[in-house]
Enzyme design. Structure first.
Site, PDB file in Angstrom:
ATOM      1  CG  LEU A 221      -5.522   7.515  -6.682  1.00  0.00           C
ATOM      2  CD1 LEU A 221      -6.252   6.177  -6.607  1.00  0.00           C
ATOM      3  CD2 LEU A 221      -6.439   8.617  -6.142  1.00  0.00           C
ATOM      4  N   GLY A 222      -1.186   7.933  -5.145  1.00  0.00           N
ATOM      5  CA  GLY A 222      -0.194   7.819  -4.077  1.00  0.00           C
ATOM      6  C   GLY A 222       0.866   6.803  -4.422  1.00  0.00           C
TER       7      GLY A 222
ATOM      8  N   GLY B 262       3.237   3.792  -2.660  1.00  0.00           N
ATOM      9  CA  GLY B 262       3.517   2.941  -1.512  1.00  0.00           C
ATOM     10  C   GLY B 262       4.915   2.385  -1.650  1.00  0.00           C
ATOM     11  CB  ALA B 263       6.867   0.173   0.544  1.00  0.00           C
TER      12      ALA B 263
ATOM     13  N   GLY C 201       4.972   0.323  -5.006  1.00  0.00           N
ATOM     14  CA  GLY C 201       4.614   0.804  -6.330  1.00  0.00           C
ATOM     15  C   GLY C 201       3.713   2.022  -6.277  1.00  0.00           C
TER      16      GLY C 201
ATOM     17  CB  VAL D  89      -2.049   3.693  -6.128  1.00  0.00           C
ATOM     18  CG1 VAL D  89      -3.517   3.360  -6.331  1.00  0.00           C
ATOM     19  CG2 VAL D  89      -1.372   2.596  -5.325  1.00  0.00           C
TER      20      VAL D  89
ATOM     21  CE  LYS E 102      -0.536  -1.143  -4.051  1.00  0.00           C
ATOM     22  NZ  LYS E 102      -1.010  -1.543  -2.768  1.00  0.00           N
TER      23      LYS E 102
ATOM     24  CG  ASP F 293       2.656  -5.929   4.764  1.00  0.00           C
ATOM     25  OD1 ASP F 293       3.176  -5.568   5.843  1.00  0.00           O
ATOM     26  OD2 ASP F 293       2.837  -5.313   3.688  1.00  0.00           O
TER      27      ASP F 293
HETATM   28  P1  AMP Z   1      -0.064   1.447  -1.333  1.00  0.00           P
HETATM   29  O1  AMP Z   1       0.926   1.111  -2.384  1.00  0.00           O
HETATM   30  O2  AMP Z   1      -1.141   0.401  -1.172  1.00  0.00           O
HETATM   31  O3  AMP Z   1       0.575   1.799  -0.016  1.00  0.00           O
HETATM   32  O4  AMP Z   1      -0.852   2.755  -1.832  1.00  0.00           O
HETATM   33  C1  AMP Z   1      -0.244   4.006  -2.032  1.00  0.00           C
HETATM   34  C2  AMP Z   1      -1.294   5.089  -1.938  1.00  0.00           C
HETATM   35  O5  AMP Z   1      -2.321   4.877  -2.878  1.00  0.00           O
HETATM   36  C3  AMP Z   1      -1.943   5.158  -0.555  1.00  0.00           C
HETATM   37  O6  AMP Z   1      -1.734   6.472  -0.083  1.00  0.00           O
HETATM   38  C4  AMP Z   1      -3.387   4.900  -0.754  1.00  0.00           C
HETATM   39  O7  AMP Z   1      -4.129   5.922  -0.123  1.00  0.00           O
HETATM   40  C5  AMP Z   1      -3.606   4.962  -2.269  1.00  0.00           C
HETATM   41  N1  AMP Z   1      -4.398   3.781  -2.644  1.00  0.00           N
HETATM   42  C6  AMP Z   1      -4.002   2.485  -2.669  1.00  0.00           C
HETATM   43  N2  AMP Z   1      -5.002   1.669  -3.046  1.00  0.00           N
HETATM   44  C7  AMP Z   1      -6.095   2.457  -3.248  1.00  0.00           C
HETATM   45  C8  AMP Z   1      -7.477   2.217  -3.607  1.00  0.00           C
HETATM   46  N3  AMP Z   1      -7.919   0.975  -3.840  1.00  0.00           N
HETATM   47  N4  AMP Z   1      -8.301   3.283  -3.689  1.00  0.00           N
HETATM   48  C9  AMP Z   1      -7.846   4.538  -3.444  1.00  0.00           C
HETATM   49  N5  AMP Z   1      -6.581   4.835  -3.088  1.00  0.00           N
HETATM   50  C10 AMP Z   1      -5.706   3.809  -2.989  1.00  0.00           C
END
Ligand code: AMP
Length: 467
Positions: free
Chosen positions: A163-164, A166-167, A169, A171, A186, A285
Site C-alpha cells: 500500500l505504501g 512511510g517514514a 515502515g 504498509v 503496518k 505527530d
Molecule cells: P504511513 O507509514 O502511515 O505513512 O503509511 C504509508 C502509506 O500506507 C500511506 O501512503 C498510506 O496511504 C498507506 N496506509 C497507511 N495506513 C493505512 C490504512 N490503515 N489503510 C490504508 N492505507 C494505509
C-alpha cells in the site's frame, strides 16, 4: 508466486479432467487451482475461470444432479450453493457461501453470505454438519508472499498488495482468512543501537497496558487497531483499512476542495483529536499523512492514524528521530523549555493542517531548519491575499486562534469545536453524521443526526489577533 512441486505422495482420485497443454499457445488460461473430487461420480475440476459456481441450477459451473450426487442429500444442495472467486487485483481466492443449508470448510460452517479465504488442502463439504465431502482444494501456485508475515499473523491473514511506505515502515494490504475482511498491516522496523543491538519495546507489562488502551479506542474517526505483534526485528500492527489514500494526496490532487469540503473533513479530524484527548492521549505527530480517507468522494469519512505510537518505542528509536515533521511541530516542542508538553501541541498542528487544506500552502516554510524553527517559535506567517481572498474571515480567525505561540493562550480542542466556523454550520454537522453512518462505522454515540441537533455551546470569546 512460485510453482509448486509435485505432490505425488498424496492419494488422489483418478477422475481428473484432462489438462490441455500447451495452453498459452491457444490463448487458454492456465489453471490456477484444482478441486480434487472426493466422490466417485464427481469429476475433479481444473480452475481456470475467476468465478466458479456449484449448485443444482443448470447455469452453475459445476452442476449437482441425481446422476452425480446421492439423491438422499440432494435436498441439501441449493440452486447456487457456493461460489469460488479469484480476485486478480487483490490476489485473493475465497469461497462465498450462498446456500440455505451451509457449506463447510474443513468441517467448519462458512454460513450464508459469508466469505472464507481458500487455502491449499482445504476440504469442502456440504450436508448435515458437512458430512458429505465434495472436494479437496489445491492451489497450483504456492503463495510465498505470506512468508513475509510473522508466524502469528500468517495463520490469520493473507498478504496482498503493497500500500505504501512511510517514514517509519511499510504498509501492506492483508485479508483476514475467516472473513476476507481487508486490513492494513503496518510493519515498523525497530531501531538499532550504535552497539548493533536492536531496540526492544519498553517493559512488556507497560507496553501491554498501552496496547490495551489503543485497542480499546473506539471512535468513527480514529483508525482501529486490531492487533499488534512484536518480532525480533519489527513491530507489526493490524489496522482498519482505508481505501481513499491520505489527506496529503487529497490536498495536492488537482481536484478542487471548497471551503465547505475542507470544513467537512476538518470537523471530523477535530472530533477525533477531542476524543483522543478525552482518553488521555496526545497524538504528537498530527499531519496530513496521518489522516486517511475512506474513499475518493469529495466529502468522505476521515480517520486519524499513528496516534500514541511514540509511546511504544524506546525514546531514541527511529520514530522519534525521523518521524517528526518539522512544519507541523508546535513551538513549545522546538523550544525545549517546556519539560512536558500538553494536548495543546495537537491544536497547533491542526492549525497548520487547516491552513494547508485551505491554501495548499504551509504557513511556516523554509528549506533551512534553523529559519523554519525561528518562524514557528515567533509564530510568523501571513495570509497571502492572492490565495486567501476567497476564504471566509471565520476560517482565518480560527487559524489565528490555533496558531498562538503560547500554549496557554492557544485555544483548546473544545474551543476549536465551539468556534463559529464549525459550531454555526449545523448543516455541515448533519452531513458528516450522515456520511459516517453510511460508511457503517459505530457512529451513533458520537454523531447525533436527529432533527434537534444543536451546535455545541460557545465556551469562549473569539480573540481578535493580528498577524
Ligand atoms: P504511513 O507509514 O502511515 O505513512 O503509511 C504509508 C502509506 O500506507 C500511506 O501512503 C498510506 O496511504 C498507506 N496506509 C497507511 N495506513 C493505512 C490504512 N490503515 N489503510 C490504508 N492505507 C494505509
Amino acid at each position: 508466486m512460485k510453482t509448486m512441486g509435485n505432490r505425488t505422495s498424496e492419494k488422489l482420485p483418478d477422475t481428473l479432467t484432462p489438462l490441455s497443454v500447451p495452453q498459452e499457445q491457444n490463448n487458454i488460461k492456465l489453471p490456477w487451482g484444482r478441486l480434487y473430487s472426493c466422490m466417485e461420480k464427481f469429476k475433479s475440476v481444473d480452475l481456470t475461470l475467476d468465478t466458479i459456481t456449484l449448485g443444482r441450477a443448470e447455469q452453475c459451473t459445476i452442476v449437482v444432479n441425481k446422476n452425480n450426487f446421492p439423491e438422499s442429500t440432494m435436498l441439501n444442495i441449493s440452486k447456487i450453493h457456493f461460489t469460488i472467486i479469484r480476485d486478480e487485483y487483490t490476489d485473493l481466492i475465497y469461497l462465498k457461501d450462498e446456500s440455505k443449508n451451509g457449506t463447510f470448510i474443513n468441517g467448519a460452517l462458512v454460513g450464508r453470505g459469508n466469505r472464507n479465504i481458500l487455502q491449499h488442502d482445504d476440504v469442502l463439504s456440504v450436508g448435515f454438519r458437512g458430512s458429505q465431502k465434495l472436494f479437496v482444494f489445491k492451489l497450483l501456485e504456492m503463495d510465498e508472499s505470506s512468508k513475509l508475515l510473522p508466524p502469528e499473523l500468517r495463520k490469520k491473514y493473507k498478504l496482498s498488495r503493497f500500500l505504501g511506505k512511510g517514514a517509519c515502515g511499510e504498509v501492506h494490504l492483508v485479508f483476514e482468512k475467516t472473513t476476507t475482511k481487508a486490513y492494513a498491516m503496518k510493519k515498523i522496523k525497530k531501531g538499532v543501537y550504535s552497539s548493533g543491538n536492536i531496540y526492544h519495546l519498553d517493559h512488556p507489562n507497560k507496553i501491554m497496558n498501552e496496547v490495551k488502551i489503543l485497542k480499546s479506542l473506539s471512535h468513527p474517526c480514529v483508525i482501529k487497531m486490531k492487533e499488534i505483534v512484536e518480532t525480533d526485528s519489527d513491530v507489526c500492527m493490524i489496522l482498519e483499512y482505508m481505501d481513499g489514500g491520505d489527506l496529503t494526496s487529497r490536498i495536492l490532487s488537482i481536484r478542487p476542495m471548497t471551503e465547505q469540503n475542507v470544513k467537512c473533513l476538518f470537523y471530523q479530524i477535530t472530533l477525533a483529536v477531542q476524543y483522543l484527548h478525552s482518553e488521555g492521549i496526545t497524538h504528537r505527530d498530527l499531519k496530513p499523512d496521518n489522516i486517511l480517507l475512506a474513499n475518493d468522494e469529495t466529502e468522505t469519512v476521515v480517520k486519524l492514524t499513528d496516534f500514541g505510537l511514540s509511546k511504544f518505542l524506546h525514546e531514541y528509536t527511529v520514530m522519534k528521530t525521523i518521524c517528526g515533521t518539522p512544519q507541523y511541530v508546535a513551538p513549545e516542542i522546538i523550544d525545549g523549555s517546556y519539560t512536558e508538553y500538553s494536548y495543546q501541541v495537537d491544536v497547533w498542528s491542526l492549525g497548520v493542517i487547516l491552513f494547508y487544506m485551505l491554501s495548499k500552502q504551509l504557513p511556516f516554510r523554509s528549506t533551512e531548519r534553523a529559519v523554519l524553527n525561528k518562524l514557528i517559535l515567533t509564530g510568523q506567517y501571513t495570509f497571502n491575499p492572492i490565495v486567501w481572498s476567497g476564504v471566509s474571515s471565520d476560517a482565518k480567525d480560527l487559524i489565528k486562534n490555533m496558531l498562538i505561540v503560547d500554549p496557554n493562550e492557544r485555544i483548546s480542542i473544545n474551543e476549536v469545536l465551539a468556534h463559529r466556523w464549525i459550531a454555526d454550520d449545523v448543516s455541515m454537522q448533519h452531513r458528516v453524521a450522515q456520511i459516517v453512518q453510511n460508511e457503517g462505522s459505530n457512529s451513533e454515540y458520537y454523531f447525533d443526526d436527529s432533527e434537534n441537533l444543536q451546535p455545541p455551546p460557545k465556551k469562549f470569546k473569539l480573540m481578535e489577533t493580528t498577524v
